[in-house]
Design an enzyme around this catalytic site. Structure first.
Site, PDB file in Angstrom:
ATOM      1  N   LYS A 172       0.879  -1.177   0.000  1.00 52.55           N
ATOM      2  CA  LYS A 172       0.000   0.000   0.000  1.00 52.55           C
ATOM      3  C   LYS A 172       0.919   1.231   0.000  1.00 52.55           C
ATOM      4  O   LYS A 172       1.506   1.594   1.023  1.00 52.55           O
ATOM      5  CB  LYS A 172      -0.890  -0.018   1.253  1.00 52.55           C
ATOM      6  CG  LYS A 172      -1.901   1.107   1.291  1.00 52.55           C
ATOM      7  CD  LYS A 172      -1.411   2.184   2.241  1.00 52.55           C
ATOM      8  CE  LYS A 172      -2.280   3.395   2.193  1.00 52.55           C
ATOM      9  NZ  LYS A 172      -1.905   4.351   1.146  1.00 52.55           N
ATOM     10  N   GLU A 247       9.388   2.324  10.986  1.00 56.66           N
ATOM     11  CA  GLU A 247      10.374   3.408  10.879  1.00 56.66           C
ATOM     12  C   GLU A 247       9.577   4.697  10.905  1.00 56.66           C
ATOM     13  O   GLU A 247       8.716   4.915  10.042  1.00 56.66           O
ATOM     14  CB  GLU A 247      11.163   3.319   9.566  1.00 56.66           C
ATOM     15  CG  GLU A 247      12.111   2.148   9.481  1.00 56.66           C
ATOM     16  CD  GLU A 247      13.197   2.125  10.548  1.00 56.66           C
ATOM     17  OE1 GLU A 247      13.440   3.161  11.194  1.00 56.66           O
ATOM     18  OE2 GLU A 247      13.773   1.049  10.745  1.00 56.66           O
ATOM     19  N   CYS A 281      13.680  11.310   6.690  1.00 56.85           N
ATOM     20  CA  CYS A 281      13.666  10.960   8.112  1.00 56.85           C
ATOM     21  C   CYS A 281      15.059  11.119   8.707  1.00 56.85           C
ATOM     22  O   CYS A 281      15.206  11.306   9.907  1.00 56.85           O
ATOM     23  CB  CYS A 281      13.138   9.549   8.308  1.00 56.85           C
ATOM     24  SG  CYS A 281      13.827   8.381   7.144  1.00 56.85           S
ATOM     25  N   GLU A 384       9.000  16.759  15.162  1.00 60.89           N
ATOM     26  CA  GLU A 384       9.463  16.640  13.776  1.00 60.89           C
ATOM     27  C   GLU A 384       8.677  17.595  12.878  1.00 60.89           C
ATOM     28  O   GLU A 384       7.456  17.633  12.927  1.00 60.89           O
ATOM     29  CB  GLU A 384       9.263  15.206  13.289  1.00 60.89           C
ATOM     30  CG  GLU A 384       9.825  14.983  11.899  1.00 60.89           C
ATOM     31  CD  GLU A 384       9.767  13.526  11.459  1.00 60.89           C
ATOM     32  OE1 GLU A 384       8.659  12.947  11.464  1.00 60.89           O
ATOM     33  OE2 GLU A 384      10.816  12.975  11.097  1.00 60.89           O
TER      34      GLU A 384
HETATM   35  N1  NAI Z   1       9.767   9.023   8.981  1.00 63.21           N
HETATM   36  C1  NAI Z   1       9.422   9.135   7.721  1.00 63.21           C
HETATM   37  O1  NAI Z   1      10.096   8.620   6.830  1.00 63.21           O
HETATM   38  C2  NAI Z   1       8.198   9.896   7.377  1.00 63.21           C
HETATM   39  C3  NAI Z   1       7.575  10.705   8.296  1.00 63.21           C
HETATM   40  N2  NAI Z   1       6.473  11.401   7.932  1.00 63.21           N
HETATM   41  C4  NAI Z   1       5.863  12.297   8.927  1.00 63.21           C
HETATM   42  O2  NAI Z   1       4.477  12.101   8.940  1.00 63.21           O
HETATM   43  C5  NAI Z   1       3.791  13.326   8.692  1.00 63.21           C
HETATM   44  C6  NAI Z   1       2.526  13.046   7.933  1.00 63.21           C
HETATM   45  O3  NAI Z   1       2.816  12.446   6.679  1.00 63.21           O
HETATM   46  P1  NAI Z   1       1.829  11.358   6.119  1.00 63.21           P
HETATM   47  O4  NAI Z   1       2.093  10.992   4.731  1.00 63.21           O
HETATM   48  O5  NAI Z   1       0.438  11.825   6.388  1.00 63.21           O
HETATM   49  O6  NAI Z   1       2.253  10.108   7.025  1.00 63.21           O
HETATM   50  P2  NAI Z   1       1.353   8.912   7.470  1.00 63.21           P
HETATM   51  O7  NAI Z   1       1.994   8.216   8.608  1.00 63.21           O
HETATM   52  O8  NAI Z   1      -0.045   9.351   7.599  1.00 63.21           O
HETATM   53  O9  NAI Z   1       1.386   7.949   6.168  1.00 63.21           O
HETATM   54  C7  NAI Z   1       2.342   6.927   5.940  1.00 63.21           C
HETATM   55  C8  NAI Z   1       1.628   5.745   5.275  1.00 63.21           C
HETATM   56  O10 NAI Z   1       0.659   5.202   6.176  1.00 63.21           O
HETATM   57  C9  NAI Z   1      -0.633   5.175   5.575  1.00 63.21           C
HETATM   58  N3  NAI Z   1      -1.632   5.367   6.615  1.00 63.21           N
HETATM   59  C10 NAI Z   1      -2.191   6.531   7.028  1.00 63.21           C
HETATM   60  N4  NAI Z   1      -3.077   6.294   8.022  1.00 63.21           N
HETATM   61  C11 NAI Z   1      -3.056   4.961   8.244  1.00 63.21           C
HETATM   62  C12 NAI Z   1      -3.751   4.103   9.157  1.00 63.21           C
HETATM   63  N5  NAI Z   1      -4.625   4.588  10.034  1.00 63.21           N
HETATM   64  N6  NAI Z   1      -3.495   2.787   9.123  1.00 63.21           N
HETATM   65  C13 NAI Z   1      -2.587   2.287   8.259  1.00 63.21           C
HETATM   66  N7  NAI Z   1      -1.917   3.036   7.357  1.00 63.21           N
HETATM   67  C14 NAI Z   1      -2.142   4.366   7.353  1.00 63.21           C
HETATM   68  C15 NAI Z   1      -0.565   6.292   4.554  1.00 63.21           C
HETATM   69  O11 NAI Z   1      -1.551   6.147   3.561  1.00 63.21           O
HETATM   70  C16 NAI Z   1       0.843   6.123   4.020  1.00 63.21           C
HETATM   71  O12 NAI Z   1       0.887   5.066   3.086  1.00 63.21           O
HETATM   72  C17 NAI Z   1       4.795  14.178   7.957  1.00 63.21           C
HETATM   73  O13 NAI Z   1       4.529  15.527   8.097  1.00 63.21           O
HETATM   74  C18 NAI Z   1       6.073  13.766   8.611  1.00 63.21           C
HETATM   75  O14 NAI Z   1       6.241  14.478   9.819  1.00 63.21           O
HETATM   76  C19 NAI Z   1       5.956  11.294   6.675  1.00 63.21           C
HETATM   77  C20 NAI Z   1       6.537  10.522   5.726  1.00 63.21           C
HETATM   78  C21 NAI Z   1       7.725   9.771   6.003  1.00 63.21           C
HETATM   79  O1  LIG Z   2      14.660   4.705   1.197  1.00 60.11           O
HETATM   80  C1  LIG Z   2      14.752   5.314   2.252  1.00 60.11           C
HETATM   81  C2  LIG Z   2      15.842   6.214   2.479  1.00 60.11           C
HETATM   82  C3  LIG Z   2      16.713   6.402   1.457  1.00 60.11           C
HETATM   83  C4  LIG Z   2      17.758   7.295   1.639  1.00 60.11           C
HETATM   84  C5  LIG Z   2      17.884   7.945   2.818  1.00 60.11           C
HETATM   85  S1  LIG Z   2      19.176   9.035   2.972  1.00 60.11           S
HETATM   86  O2  LIG Z   2      18.766  10.272   2.346  1.00 60.11           O
HETATM   87  O3  LIG Z   2      20.314   8.445   2.238  1.00 60.11           O
HETATM   88  O4  LIG Z   2      19.488   9.235   4.376  1.00 60.11           O
HETATM   89  C6  LIG Z   2      17.003   7.773   3.846  1.00 60.11           C
HETATM   90  C7  LIG Z   2      15.962   6.885   3.682  1.00 60.11           C
END
Ligand code: NAI
Ligand SMILES: O=Cc1ccc(S(=O)(=O)O)cc1
Length: 482
Positions: A172, A247, A281, A384
């Protein structure tokens, strides 16, 4: 407008509706209409994966190797075209996006090799005449839920190990960026892997994500995204006995010591705070700077930031693409206001701007923001933001820098800029983070070594490298009477 459907049991299947996938550099540019699935689509995908599991999980390792290697080769061969799509839907610059696509290809090729390297152990029993074998087996059907910030690399780094070790998959992808995931699904579909082994269901997180998490035939969930959603998934998985891997966020510190090489410290800080629009992240968002170098560091970083070219992700010369969405832009801007209200001083950027190309494109462009004179207790240093927004904290010395760096609910990545072996060595041992960088940006990781954090950043076994087998396999201990 082209409609892109879900992939269920080897067939492209329409959802109940479609959603436009739009370009954050130019909202008038619609990439395509992507299917919105529902719980019935999840049920069909899980049933197909269940049915495919007995044959796939016992298929030869050569067949699995060949399929993954073929997928990796096609991704690499098409990296420019797929990179352009990624930059168009997510807003990374074109070079960054091509780099991400190449990473995805390399990940598939790495895990093609891992198919052949998965080994067990043979151990003598404490009882004479008995042999003990320890082997790893696939876990079943896995649900993979991925975020928008790495639209192809994160799906790849979950799908490749899942398939390599004999599991079947329902992916998904993030609602905002289905295009790269769809292109990856198309490549996997044409690689010759049997129908049902890999399924793609696009749609809303609350609908598709929750249906996957609640499904009794899903053995494990791997999730990357926000802390709030991740915690809810963990609770549901623990209740239903599913394996779970999360993550989530980071508030990654970049320490700069008095003895740092100033030019190097400024460059790595600019890169890890602002490149990829700060939407990684692993990005650093807290710059923790000792007092003697502080004034020179701020001045040099402001000068470096003045040279950053914000603009259309696909235009030549752009350093910083758009923020991914209106909602994310509002979140970024609101944190700049919160920081100012709490006493931090805005020293650069922080305002929405028009596109530098002058074409009148409707994009979500934010001039990277630097907030100085911030303190560890401010919200800007605890929560964050996930955008090109960095705050600077002045500290006395290394000891205070380390304490401030560790004073966070997160623990993904941490960096130090120093010429001192003593401090670098101490920081590597004492930084409370899953990944530590010395004289390198906090973002910028290899694809063949473990990735993950501590505290509120991660939960469950590590992703990537050979450590990925911990999540995607289950251990069996067999006793044989000789
Ligand atoms: N650590 C990371 O790599 C990331 C962190 N974020 C953080 O999250 C904030 C919000 O971004 P979003 O895209 O809205 O993140 P999100 O956590 O809502 O979405 C991530 C994934 O989870 C799915 N999802 C959403 N609600 C769900 C539920 N109740 N059950 C299962 N799956 C669900 C979404 O459709 C998406 O595929 C950002 O502003 C940022 O702070 C966002 C993207 C990546
Ligand atoms: O795929 C996830 C991912 C890929 C790259 C990086 S980084 O920019 O190299 O730190 C972090 C997460």
């Amino acid at each position: 407008m082209t409609i892109y459907n879900n992939l269920i049991n080897g067939a492209w299947t329409a959802g109940h509706a479609t959603t436009p996938n739009t370009n954050p550099s130019d909202q008038a540019d619609v990439i395509g209409e992507y299917a919105q699935g529902d719980a019935a689509d999840v049920n069909a995908a899980v049933a197909a994966a269940q049915a495919a599991f007995p044959a796939w999980s016992t298929s030869g390792i050569q067949a699995r190797h060949d399929a993954l290697d073929k997928i990796g080769n096609e991704i690499l061969a098409r990296k420019d075209e797929l990179g352009d799509l990624l930059a168009r839907e997510e807003g990374k610059t074109r070079p960054e996006a091509i780099g991400e696509v190449a990473r995805a290809g390399q990940i598939f090729k790495f895990f093609a090799g891992e198919c052949l390297r998965l080994a067990g152990e043979s151990i003598p029993s404490v009882r004479p005449g008995i042999g003990v074998e320890i082997t790893r087996e696939p876990i079943g059907v896995v649900g993979l839920i991925t975020p928008w910030n790495f639209p192809i690399a994160i799906p790849a780094w979950k799908i490749a190990p899942a398939l390599a070790f004999g599991n079947c998959v329902v992916l998904k992808p993030a609602d905002l960026v289905p295009g790269s995931a769809w292109a990856l699904a198309d490549i996997i579909h044409r690689s010759g892997i049997p129908a049902g082994v890999f399924n793609l269901v696009m749609g809303r997180g609350r609908v598709i994500g929750e249906a996957l998490v609640q499904h009794p035939d899903i053995a494990a969930i791997s999730f990357t995204g926000s802390v709030g959603v991740g915690r809810g998934i963990a609770e549901a998985c623990v209740k239903s006995g599913k394996k779970v891997q999360l993550e989530m966020g980071g508030k990654n510190p970049q320490v700069v010591l008095d003895d740092a090489d100033l030019a190097q410290a400024v460059e790595l800080s600019a890169q890890s705070c602002f490149y990829s629009t700060g939407q990684r992240c692993t990005a650093s968002s807290r710059l923790i700077v000792t007092e003697k170098i502080y004034p020179a560091f701020i001045e040099a970083l402001q000068a470096r930031m003045a040279k950053l070219k914000v603009g259309d992700a696909r235009a030549a010369g752009t350093d910083i693409g758009p923020v991914v969405s209106q909602a994310q832009l509002e979140q970024d801007l609101s944190y700049v206001e919160i920081a100012k209200a709490e006493g931090a001083v805005l020293a650069a950027g922080g305002e929405r701007i028009g596109c530098h190309t002058g074409s009148g494109k409707q994009g979500f462009f934010l001039q990277p923001a630097l907030l100085v004179d911030s303190t560890p207790a401010m919200r800007i240093n605890r929560e964050e933001v996930f955008g090109p927004v960095a705050s600077v904290i002045r500290v006395r010395d290394y000891d205070e820098a380390l304490a401030v760096a560790n004073d966070t609910p997160f623990g993904l990545s941490a960096g130090i800029a120093t010429t001192s072996l003593k401090y670098a060595t101490h920081f590597k041992r004492h930084a409370q983070a899953g990944m530590v960088m010395v004289n390198l940006p906090t973002a910028g990781v290899d694809y063949h070594v473990p990735f993950g954090g501590r505290k509120g950043s991660s939960y469950g076994p590590r992703e990537q490298g050979r450590y990925a087998q911990e999540f995607y396999t289950t251990v069996k201990t067999a006793y044989t009477l000789a």
